[in-house]
Design an enzyme around this catalytic site. Structure first.
Site, mmCIF file in Angstrom:
data_model
loop_
_atom_site.group_PDB
_atom_site.id
_atom_site.type_symbol
_atom_site.label_atom_id
_atom_site.label_comp_id
_atom_site.label_asym_id
_atom_site.label_seq_id
_atom_site.Cartn_x
_atom_site.Cartn_y
_atom_site.Cartn_z
ATOM 1 N N ARG A 197 0.829 -1.207 0.000
ATOM 2 C CA ARG A 197 0.000 0.000 0.000
ATOM 3 C C ARG A 197 0.872 1.268 0.000
ATOM 4 N NH1 ARG A 197 -4.417 -0.014 4.628
ATOM 5 N NH2 ARG A 197 -2.675 0.623 5.932
ATOM 6 N N LYS A 212 -2.921 6.448 1.621
ATOM 7 C CA LYS A 212 -2.768 7.181 2.873
ATOM 8 C C LYS A 212 -1.937 8.445 2.642
ATOM 9 C CE LYS A 212 -3.106 4.584 7.005
ATOM 10 N NZ LYS A 212 -4.494 4.150 7.183
ATOM 11 N N GLU A 259 -16.727 5.659 4.516
ATOM 12 C CA GLU A 259 -15.903 5.277 5.665
ATOM 13 C C GLU A 259 -16.366 5.989 6.917
ATOM 14 O OE1 GLU A 259 -11.773 4.509 5.386
ATOM 15 O OE2 GLU A 259 -11.686 5.269 3.341
HETATM 16 C C1 LIG Z 1 -5.559 3.544 7.667
HETATM 17 C C2 LIG Z 1 -6.980 3.759 7.311
HETATM 18 C C3 LIG Z 1 -7.955 2.744 7.429
HETATM 19 C C4 LIG Z 1 -7.679 1.415 8.056
HETATM 20 O O1 LIG Z 1 -6.687 0.678 7.428
HETATM 21 P P1 LIG Z 1 -5.936 -0.506 8.206
HETATM 22 O O2 LIG Z 1 -4.962 -0.999 7.219
HETATM 23 O O3 LIG Z 1 -6.961 -1.503 8.560
HETATM 24 O O4 LIG Z 1 -5.331 0.108 9.420
HETATM 25 C C5 LIG Z 1 -9.234 3.010 6.983
HETATM 26 N N1 LIG Z 1 -9.561 4.211 6.470
HETATM 27 C C6 LIG Z 1 -8.663 5.215 6.365
HETATM 28 C C7 LIG Z 1 -9.095 6.512 5.775
HETATM 29 C C8 LIG Z 1 -7.354 5.019 6.785
HETATM 30 O O5 LIG Z 1 -6.478 6.014 6.691
#
Ligand SMILES: *Cc1c(COP(=O)(O)O)cnc(C)c1O
Length: 341
Positions: free
Chosen positions: A78, A180, A216
């Site tokens: 990722r 991210k 989300e």
């Molecule tokens: C990091 C994140 C998640 C969760 O991802 P994980 O890999 O399960 O920690 C979900 N939504 C957003 C916007 C994130 O930044």
């Protein structure tokens, strides 16, 4: 160290991993340095144009006494995708994993005892070179720092209440919501603060085109359960592909549940039996109430829904090596005999 007083807040630790790379060149392995402030030009790409990404993962002391990571190769993948999306040289997966292990291993004394929390691992990649025009920075810095955090649910799991936002969106099609990117998070702070003053724990974002489908919850993925079937928003590019989300889907299917990844309308969610959100920090966070305008649905008060509880227990047991790791998700971190002075 008073492990019982740990919360989810920043504590500096001993060492951090640092590597740099010039645009157009390949990454060379970095090194461990004492954790310290860094100096950066005011003209750095990351400061002016948000050229930066991060990751979040946990190193935990398993029930066997070793230090373990959960699917770190997925974070590596990722992280590389995010780098590409923001025009940065991707850190090779093997270097990313070495960096994580070095950062965790050299800070092993900061890993809380089993059940007392985790060592939160934060890899970042920033365009640190100076640039005036809107373009990729000429130099990049990859840092991994770590920080001990307390258990997410101190004193038991309390279902949270959430508010659906009709006003704000997290991401748009074609944008950066699926990675991210550092710039994705500050715009959520004001809506989230507003929801908190109204007594909610977080905001639920709907899709920005039709305003009908769940995207989300703040920075966590969403799930709901209706008549024993699990539903979660499909990855359309605007949703962050959570590793917890992917693991819950695999685990639930293995346990015999039907899991449907689709566009999940808010209207249906308000009629579901259970709802929860998922992310590295909490693993699974039960949702007690969702309000959309004047309509509120109460899923649970203090008792967790049975599916929520089953998946939470099953996943955290695998993560802590209290149950067999049939998927091969858990990775042990080699710890140096004598940690760095
Ligand atoms: C990091 C994140 C998640 C969760 O991802 P994980 O890999 O399960 O920690 C979900 N939504 C957003 C916007 C994130 O930044």
């Amino acid at each position: 160290m008073d492990w019982d007083s740990l919360t989810f807040s920043f504590t500096p630790t001993d060492m951090m991993y640092v590597a740099t790379c010039k645009l157009g060149e390949d990454w060379q392995p970095g090194e461990l340095q004492p954790f310290a402030e860094i100096s950066i030009s005011p003209a750095a790409g990351v400061l002016n144009y948000g050229q930066g990404i991060f990751e979040g993962m946990k190193a935990q002391r398993s029930v066997n006494g070793g230090i373990v990571l959960f699917r770190p190769e997925r974070n590596a993948e990722r992280f590389a995708k995010g780098a590409e999306r923001l025009g940065m040289p991707p850190v090779p997966a093997s270097m990313f994993l070495d960096a994580i292990e070095a950062a965790v291993g050299s800070n092993a004394r900061w890993v809380p005892p089993t059940g007392k929390g985790a060592l939160y691992v934060r890899p970042v990649l920033w365009g640190t070179g100076e640039i005036l025009g809107v373009a990729p920075a000429p130099e990049y810095t990859f840092i991994v720092y770590v920080c001990p955090v307390g258990p997410y649910f101190k004193g038991g799991m309390h279902p949270i209440s959430l508010k659906v936002s009709d006003e704000f969106h997290r991401a748009t099609p074609g944008g950066s919501g699926g990675v991210k990117a550092i710039g994705n998070y500050a715009p959520g702070m004001m809506p989230s603060k507003g929801a908190k003053t109204e007594g909610f724990a977080e905001i639920i974002y709907l899709d920005s085109t039709e305003h009908r489908y769940i995207e989300e919850v703040g920075a966590a993925n969403f799930f709901c359960v209706k008549d024993g079937v699990i539903h979660t928003p499909m990855l359309t590019g605007t949703i962050l592909p959570g590793i917890t989300r992917a693991s819950i889907i695999d685990l639930a299917r293995e346990r015999g549940y039907e899991v449907i990844e689709r566009k999940v309308p808010i209207k249906e969610v308000l009629e579901a039996d259970e709802a929860f959100c998922a992310g590295t920090a909490a693993v699974i966070s039960p949702i007690g109430t969702i309000c959309h305008g004047d309509v509120c649905t109460i899923y649970c008060n203090n008792e967790l829904g049975p599916v929520t509880k089953e998946l939470y227990d099953a996943l955290t047991d695998i993560q802590l090596q209290a149950a067999p790791d049939e998927f091969g998700w858990v990775r042990a971190v080699p710890v140096p005999e004598i940690s760095a002075e």
